[in-house]
Design a protein around this motif. Sequence first.
Motif, PDB file in Angstrom:
ATOM      1  N   GLN A  25       0.842  -1.205   0.000  1.00 34.21           N
ATOM      2  CA  GLN A  25       0.000   0.000   0.000  1.00 34.21           C
ATOM      3  C   GLN A  25       0.876   1.254   0.000  1.00 34.21           C
ATOM      4  O   GLN A  25       0.570   2.236  -0.675  1.00 34.21           O
ATOM      5  N   PHE A  26       1.951   1.210   0.774  1.00 30.23           N
ATOM      6  CA  PHE A  26       2.859   2.352   0.825  1.00 30.23           C
ATOM      7  C   PHE A  26       3.501   2.589  -0.540  1.00 30.23           C
ATOM      8  O   PHE A  26       3.630   3.727  -0.984  1.00 30.23           O
ATOM      9  N   TRP A  27       3.915   1.499  -1.200  1.00 27.57           N
ATOM     10  CA  TRP A  27       4.600   1.655  -2.484  1.00 27.57           C
ATOM     11  C   TRP A  27       3.663   2.246  -3.541  1.00 27.57           C
ATOM     12  O   TRP A  27       4.073   3.109  -4.313  1.00 27.57           O
ATOM     13  N   THR A  28       2.424   1.767  -3.594  1.00 29.51           N
ATOM     14  CA  THR A  28       1.504   2.304  -4.603  1.00 29.51           C
ATOM     15  C   THR A  28       1.110   3.745  -4.282  1.00 29.51           C
ATOM     16  O   THR A  28       1.017   4.578  -5.182  1.00 29.51           O
ATOM     17  N   LEU A  29       0.899   4.044  -3.015  1.00 28.58           N
ATOM     18  CA  LEU A  29       0.566   5.427  -2.646  1.00 28.58           C
ATOM     19  C   LEU A  29       1.722   6.374  -2.971  1.00 28.58           C
ATOM     20  O   LEU A  29       1.506   7.469  -3.509  1.00 28.58           O
ATOM     21  N   ARG A  30       2.944   5.946  -2.659  1.00 26.21           N
ATOM     22  CA  ARG A  30       4.110   6.781  -2.984  1.00 26.21           C
ATOM     23  C   ARG A  30       4.230   7.000  -4.492  1.00 26.21           C
ATOM     24  O   ARG A  30       4.629   8.070  -4.940  1.00 26.21           O
ATOM     25  N   ALA A  31       3.865   5.990  -5.262  1.00 28.71           N
ATOM     26  CA  ALA A  31       4.002   6.079  -6.718  1.00 28.71           C
ATOM     27  C   ALA A  31       2.935   6.979  -7.346  1.00 28.71           C
ATOM     28  O   ALA A  31       3.219   7.672  -8.323  1.00 28.71           O
ATOM     29  N   PHE A  32       1.723   6.988  -6.797  1.00 27.31           N
ATOM     30  CA  PHE A  32       0.619   7.679  -7.472  1.00 27.31           C
ATOM     31  C   PHE A  32       0.082   8.916  -6.764  1.00 27.31           C
ATOM     32  O   PHE A  32      -0.498   9.791  -7.408  1.00 27.31           O
ATOM     33  N   LEU A  33       0.232   9.016  -5.471  1.00 23.68           N
ATOM     34  CA  LEU A  33      -0.369  10.133  -4.741  1.00 23.68           C
ATOM     35  C   LEU A  33       0.093  11.505  -5.214  1.00 23.68           C
ATOM     36  O   LEU A  33      -0.737  12.408  -5.370  1.00 23.68           O
ATOM     37  N   PRO A  34       1.382  11.726  -5.473  1.00 19.42           N
ATOM     38  CA  PRO A  34       1.779  13.070  -5.935  1.00 19.42           C
ATOM     39  C   PRO A  34       1.050  13.513  -7.208  1.00 19.42           C
ATOM     40  O   PRO A  34       0.567  14.649  -7.279  1.00 19.42           O
ATOM     41  N   SER A  35       0.953  12.641  -8.196  1.00 21.36           N
ATOM     42  CA  SER A  35       0.260  13.043  -9.428  1.00 21.36           C
ATOM     43  C   SER A  35      -1.252  13.155  -9.211  1.00 21.36           C
ATOM     44  O   SER A  35      -1.905  13.993  -9.832  1.00 21.36           O
ATOM     45  N   MET A  36      -1.804  12.345  -8.304  1.00 27.60           N
ATOM     46  CA  MET A  36      -3.233  12.464  -8.004  1.00 27.60           C
ATOM     47  C   MET A  36      -3.531  13.817  -7.370  1.00 27.60           C
ATOM     48  O   MET A  36      -4.546  14.446  -7.683  1.00 27.60           O
ATOM     49  N   ILE A  37      -2.659  14.283  -6.502  1.00 31.28           N
ATOM     50  CA  ILE A  37      -2.828  15.601  -5.888  1.00 31.28           C
ATOM     51  C   ILE A  37      -2.747  16.685  -6.956  1.00 31.28           C
ATOM     52  O   ILE A  37      -3.568  17.614  -6.977  1.00 31.28           O
ATOM     53  N   GLN A  38      -1.776  16.576  -7.866  1.00 29.06           N
ATOM     54  CA  GLN A  38      -1.651  17.568  -8.937  1.00 29.06           C
ATOM     55  C   GLN A  38      -2.900  17.601  -9.822  1.00 29.06           C
ATOM     56  O   GLN A  38      -3.362  18.674 -10.203  1.00 29.06           O
ATOM     57  N   VAL A  39      -3.438  16.433 -10.148  1.00 26.75           N
ATOM     58  CA  VAL A  39      -4.660  16.373 -10.958  1.00 26.75           C
ATOM     59  C   VAL A  39      -5.798  17.083 -10.229  1.00 26.75           C
ATOM     60  O   VAL A  39      -6.549  17.864 -10.832  1.00 26.75           O
ATOM     61  N   ASN A  40      -5.940  16.832  -8.931  1.00 26.21           N
ATOM     62  CA  ASN A  40      -7.009  17.480  -8.169  1.00 26.21           C
ATOM     63  C   ASN A  40      -6.815  18.987  -8.091  1.00 26.21           C
ATOM     64  O   ASN A  40      -7.781  19.746  -8.155  1.00 26.21           O
ATOM     65  N   VAL A  41      -5.570  19.437  -7.956  1.00 30.20           N
ATOM     66  CA  VAL A  41      -5.303  20.874  -7.941  1.00 30.20           C
ATOM     67  C   VAL A  41      -5.691  21.488  -9.279  1.00 30.20           C
ATOM     68  O   VAL A  41      -6.337  22.541  -9.332  1.00 30.20           O
ATOM     69  N   ARG A  42      -5.328  20.828 -10.380  1.00 25.30           N
ATOM     70  CA  ARG A  42      -5.706  21.332 -11.711  1.00 25.30           C
ATOM     71  C   ARG A  42      -7.222  21.390 -11.856  1.00 25.30           C
ATOM     72  O   ARG A  42      -7.769  22.355 -12.381  1.00 25.30           O
ATOM     73  N   ARG A  43      -7.906  20.350 -11.375  1.00 22.79           N
ATOM     74  CA  ARG A  43      -9.372  20.332 -11.459  1.00 22.79           C
ATOM     75  C   ARG A  43      -9.984  21.466 -10.648  1.00 22.79           C
ATOM     76  O   ARG A  43     -10.924  22.118 -11.084  1.00 22.79           O
ATOM     77  N   MET A  44      -9.449  21.689  -9.450  1.00 23.72           N
ATOM     78  CA  MET A  44      -9.967  22.777  -8.625  1.00 23.72           C
ATOM     79  C   MET A  44      -9.724  24.135  -9.275  1.00 23.72           C
ATOM     80  O   MET A  44     -10.590  25.008  -9.264  1.00 23.72           O
ATOM     81  N   ASN A  45      -8.532  24.322  -9.855  1.00 23.42           N
ATOM     82  CA  ASN A  45      -8.240  25.584 -10.538  1.00 23.42           C
ATOM     83  C   ASN A  45      -9.187  25.801 -11.715  1.00 23.42           C
ATOM     84  O   ASN A  45      -9.683  26.905 -11.910  1.00 23.42           O
TER      85      ASN A  45
END
Length: 190
Positions: free
Chosen positions: A164-184
Amino acid sequence: MAENKEISEKVLTVLKVIGEVLLMLLYGLYCYANLLFRVFVPAPKKSLDGEIMLITGSSTGIGREAVLQLAKNHSRTTLVLWDWNDEENKKTASDAKKLGAKIFAYQLDVTDRLKVEETAKKVQQEVGDVTILWNNAGIVRAKDLINSKPEDLEKTVQINLISQFWTLRAFLPSMIQVNVRRMNTYVENL
């Protein structure tokens, strides 16, 4: 004079405590009212259209069923399947494609941090940014702690927790960026 100041401070402290208790009670009433409201008026469901969903442990059991249900009910969702069992994962992918889903299947062991990082980069290049991560990979050993082999216990922890840690580390940063773009985009369109 000092005695009056001390009494004033005590009165002020008591008033602050009473105020905080009242605020807490009001917030509690709000929460209960909101819960009661949601009993009769459920929150709208999130649309999965256009999402890229990665499901680990996708070849059998709950993972396979989730893939097939998503393929059947959300044909505009891209599904990325990760499993160590390449043959079964390809079968799941094939069955989901027959239901009209856009599928990408990858074979890997989610306990291998380097392989997770490598495959995550490959997914991002071939499919795009993962927007929903469904960490489903897991195993269950039907033995008690005393009768379990140490390597079985280690494998259980590796798959059910550490991966779980490995997949979260791999994908969470880009998921946050996608959400920031969506919010903007959302704010710009107001």
